[in-house]
Each structure stands twice: as C-alpha cells, then as structure tokens.
Design a protein around this motif. Structure first.
Motif: not given
Ligand code: HEM
Length: 92
Positions: A8-15, A17-25, A31-37, A53-58
């Motif tokens: 997963i690239t930072p650009t993919q991660l940024k999308k 962010n848990g908004r507009k029906g997107m998952n929250a990663w 490592k990248v986790y899906n926080l949505t569930p 969500a959607g921000k590298v390291g945050e």
C-alpha cells in the motif's frame, strides 16, 4: 496473518480516511490495518479513532501517546490489510 498482504502506497492510504464510504485505514509499525470493523467497539469513540485514519504514522502516534499499554497487534490482527511502501509507482 492473512494469506495475501498487499503493498500500500501513501496515496492509496490517504483515500482510506473513513469518509465518503471509504474504509478507515491506519498504520502501525509499517503495517496497514483496516480500522473500520473496530470503530464501533473503540472505547475512545469513533471520532477519536478516525483522527488517525488515512495518514501515514498518525494512528500509531496518537495510539502510543494516549494508550501505550494497549496491544494493537493482538487486538487488530484480523484487520491487517498490507504493508506500507514508500513509493507510489509500485504495483500492489
Ligand atoms: C481508549 C483515542 C486508536 C483501543 C481510548 C481513549 C481515547 C482513545 C481518547 C480514552 C477513552 C476514555 O477513557 O474515555 C484513540 C486515538 C486513536 C486510538 C486518537 C488513534 C487515532 C486505538 C486503536 C485501538 C484502541 C487502534 C486498538 C488497537 C483502545 C482501548 C481503549 C481506548 C482498548 C481503552 C483503554 C483503557 O481504558 O485502558 N482511545 N485511540 N485505540 N482505545 Fe483508543
């Protein structure tokens, strides 16, 4: 560990962010986790969790700042999505 981890690239991660029906990663130790569930179970609330969500390291930064005693990897092992990579020209 899920059988296939994607890169997963930072650009993919940024999308994610848990908004507009997107998952929250969220990222933790590369490592990248899906926080949505987990959103509805988070004792600190949905809004707090979405701050990372959607921000590298945050997510990791806030997580460690607020509750370093919580075991992220144990709690969210099922939510592991992939490995964060630095470039944006790498095929998943
Ligand atoms: C509790 C914020 C990520 C698990 C809390 C609380 C806050 C918070 C403010 C305190 C709630 C209260 O006592 O009123 C955040 C923020 C995060 C984050 C800003 C990232 C952006 C996570 C993640 C997990 C998690 C990823 C699980 C892997 C927990 C647990 C508690 C908690 C188990 C209860 C801890 C205790 O009382 O000992 N969180 N959290 N949090 N959060 Fe998070």
């Amino acid at each position: 560990v899920p059988p296939r981890l994607i890169k997963i690239t930072p650009t993919q991660l940024k999308k994610q962010n848990g908004r507009k029906g997107m998952n929250a990663w969220g990222t933790y130790q590369g490592k990248v986790y899906n926080l949505t569930p987990y959103l509805k179970y988070h004792p600190g609330g949905v809004g707090e969790l979405l701050r990372g969500a959607g921000k590298v390291g945050e997510a990791e930064r806030l997580f460690v700042e607020i509750h370093p005693w919580v075991n992220w990897e144990a709690m969210l092992s099922e939510c592991l999505v992939g490995i964060l990579v630095s470039g944006d020209n790498i095929k998943a």
